[in-house]
Scaffold this motif. Structure first.
Motif, PDB file in Angstrom:
ATOM      1  N   UNK A  94       0.837  -1.649  -0.282  1.00 22.17           N
ATOM      2  CA  UNK A  94       0.570  -0.099  -0.001  1.00 22.17           C
ATOM      3  C   UNK A  94       1.076   1.056   0.045  1.00 22.17           C
ATOM      4  N   UNK A  95       0.757   1.912  -1.018  1.00 21.95           N
ATOM      5  CA  UNK A  95       1.432   3.299  -1.517  1.00 21.95           C
ATOM      6  C   UNK A  95       1.429   4.686  -1.805  1.00 21.95           C
ATOM      7  N   UNK A  96       1.836   5.151  -1.404  1.00 24.75           N
ATOM      8  CA  UNK A  96       0.992   7.071  -1.801  1.00 24.75           C
ATOM      9  C   UNK A  96       1.831   6.828  -3.113  1.00 24.75           C
ATOM     10  N   UNK A  97       3.387   6.147  -3.321  1.00 24.19           N
ATOM     11  CA  UNK A  97       4.059   6.740  -4.348  1.00 24.19           C
ATOM     12  C   UNK A  97       5.183   7.519  -4.143  1.00 24.19           C
ATOM     13  N   UNK A  98       4.790   8.828  -2.972  1.00 21.49           N
ATOM     14  CA  UNK A  98       5.975   9.684  -3.316  1.00 21.49           C
ATOM     15  C   UNK A  98       6.345   9.279  -1.960  1.00 21.49           C
ATOM     16  N   UNK A  99       5.763   9.298  -0.764  1.00 27.48           N
ATOM     17  CA  UNK A  99       7.057   9.079   0.694  1.00 27.48           C
ATOM     18  C   UNK A  99       6.865   7.375   1.606  1.00 27.48           C
ATOM     19  N   UNK A 100       5.769   6.427   0.762  1.00 33.22           N
ATOM     20  CA  UNK A 100       5.984   5.569   1.893  1.00 33.22           C
ATOM     21  C   UNK A 100       5.405   4.271   1.530  1.00 33.22           C
ATOM     22  N   UNK A 101       5.565   3.694   2.310  1.00 35.92           N
ATOM     23  CA  UNK A 101       5.321   1.964   1.654  1.00 35.92           C
ATOM     24  C   UNK A 101       4.730   1.181   2.353  1.00 35.92           C
ATOM     25  N   UNK A 102       3.620   0.463   2.402  1.00 39.41           N
ATOM     26  CA  UNK A 102       3.209   0.264   3.759  1.00 39.41           C
ATOM     27  C   UNK A 102       3.772  -2.078   2.930  1.00 39.41           C
ATOM     28  N   UNK A 103       4.829  -2.561   3.416  1.00 43.80           N
ATOM     29  CA  UNK A 103       4.341  -3.859   3.480  1.00 43.80           C
ATOM     30  C   UNK A 103       3.559  -4.651   4.050  1.00 43.80           C
ATOM     31  N   UNK A 104       2.822  -5.744   3.313  1.00 46.96           N
ATOM     32  CA  UNK A 104       1.867  -6.206   4.159  1.00 46.96           C
ATOM     33  C   UNK A 104       1.535  -8.140   3.340  1.00 46.96           C
ATOM     34  N   UNK A 105       1.509  -8.366   4.712  1.00 40.86           N
ATOM     35  CA  UNK A 105       0.211 -10.019   3.897  1.00 40.86           C
ATOM     36  C   UNK A 105       1.420 -10.436   2.696  1.00 40.86           C
ATOM     37  N   UNK A 106       2.693 -10.683   3.303  1.00 42.82           N
ATOM     38  CA  UNK A 106       3.880 -11.591   2.593  1.00 42.82           C
ATOM     39  C   UNK A 106       3.475 -13.378   3.639  1.00 42.82           C
ATOM     40  N   UNK A 107       3.271 -14.229   2.942  1.00 38.51           N
ATOM     41  CA  UNK A 107       3.319 -15.231   2.613  1.00 38.51           C
ATOM     42  C   UNK A 107       3.213 -16.138   1.803  1.00 38.51           C
ATOM     43  N   UNK A 108       3.631 -17.230   2.144  1.00 42.10           N
ATOM     44  CA  UNK A 108       4.472 -18.535   0.979  1.00 42.10           C
ATOM     45  C   UNK A 108       3.632 -19.545   1.749  1.00 42.10           C
ATOM     46  N   UNK A 109       2.697 -20.582   0.615  1.00 41.62           N
ATOM     47  CA  UNK A 109       2.367 -21.918   0.874  1.00 41.62           C
ATOM     48  C   UNK A 109       3.199 -22.682   1.958  1.00 41.62           C
ATOM     49  N   UNK A 110       2.791 -22.943   3.164  1.00 41.10           N
ATOM     50  CA  UNK A 110       3.443 -24.042   3.863  1.00 41.10           C
ATOM     51  C   UNK A 110       3.792 -24.998   3.145  1.00 41.10           C
ATOM     52  N   UNK A 111       3.787 -25.468   1.820  1.00 39.29           N
ATOM     53  CA  UNK A 111       4.268 -26.958   1.584  1.00 39.29           C
ATOM     54  C   UNK A 111       5.491 -26.160   0.295  1.00 39.29           C
ATOM     55  N   UNK A 112       5.949 -25.011   0.353  1.00 42.43           N
ATOM     56  CA  UNK A 112       6.897 -24.844  -0.766  1.00 42.43           C
ATOM     57  C   UNK A 112       7.772 -23.560   0.122  1.00 42.43           C
ATOM     58  N   UNK A 113       8.043 -23.930   1.534  1.00 38.63           N
ATOM     59  CA  UNK A 113       9.174 -23.300   1.934  1.00 38.63           C
ATOM     60  C   UNK A 113      10.133 -23.502   2.278  1.00 38.63           C
ATOM     61  N   UNK A 114      10.894 -22.952   3.114  1.00 34.98           N
ATOM     62  CA  UNK A 114      12.367 -23.688   2.780  1.00 34.98           C
ATOM     63  C   UNK A 114      12.959 -23.933   1.723  1.00 34.98           C
ATOM     64  N   UNK A 115      12.527 -23.054   0.369  1.00 38.55           N
ATOM     65  CA  UNK A 115      12.916 -22.664  -0.356  1.00 38.55           C
ATOM     66  C   UNK A 115      13.381 -21.530  -1.247  1.00 38.55           C
ATOM     67  N   UNK A 116      13.339 -20.914  -0.230  1.00 36.16           N
ATOM     68  CA  UNK A 116      13.858 -19.325  -0.605  1.00 36.16           C
ATOM     69  C   UNK A 116      13.123 -18.361  -1.288  1.00 36.16           C
TER      70      UNK A 116
END
Length: 133
Positions: A64-86
């Motif tokens: 979520x960003x205003x493209x001018x001053x801030x970017x809020x990074x949210x909901x970063x998730x990897x499916x449990x079956x694909x974790x530990x692969x970088x």
């Protein structure tokens, strides 16, 4: 589009597989109870990053960003079956280094994975809040 073997990242909201994102968020501690309407609205009003294995979405993150001053990074998730692969590292790297907000104040809130985010310049300023300038 970014690719790595049979994995692909798109920042095209039209590529989001809603049912897969809903399922991914159900796996999380922060959004397991989030209702369908809220998920739809959040996708509609964010820059979405979708990680696919072949043609199935197995990862997600949004900004979520205003493209001018801030970017809020949210909901970063990897499916449990694909974790530990970088894949989480790759997804976060893709998101934080996007030229649209690379030089902006980047913020995320998390209760876990601090060591992952520290690799990208985030530092803990409170138990739940990390920031990157």
């Amino acid at each position: 589009m970014y690719s790595k073997g049979n994995y692909y990242i798109y920042d095209d909201r039209n590529k989001v597989q809603f049912d897969e994102v809903k399922s991914l968020l159900k796996q999380s501690y922060w959004a397991s109870d989030r209702d369908v309407e809220t998920i739809q609205i959040s996708i509609k009003n964010s820059i979405c990053f979708s990680l696919f294995h072949n043609k199935i979405q197995v990862g997600f993150g949004r900004v979520v960003t205003d493209f001018a001053s801030v970017a809020y990074i949210s909901d970063v998730i990897i499916d449990s079956e694909h974790r530990s692969e970088g894949l989480g590292k790759w997804l976060v790297d893709t998101i934080v280094n996007d030229p649209r907000w690379k030089s902006k104040f980047q913020l995320l809130v998390t209760d876990d994975a601090h060591s992952l985010y520290e690799k990208f310049g985030f530092s803990s300023s409170h138990k739940l809040m990390s920031t990157k300038v």
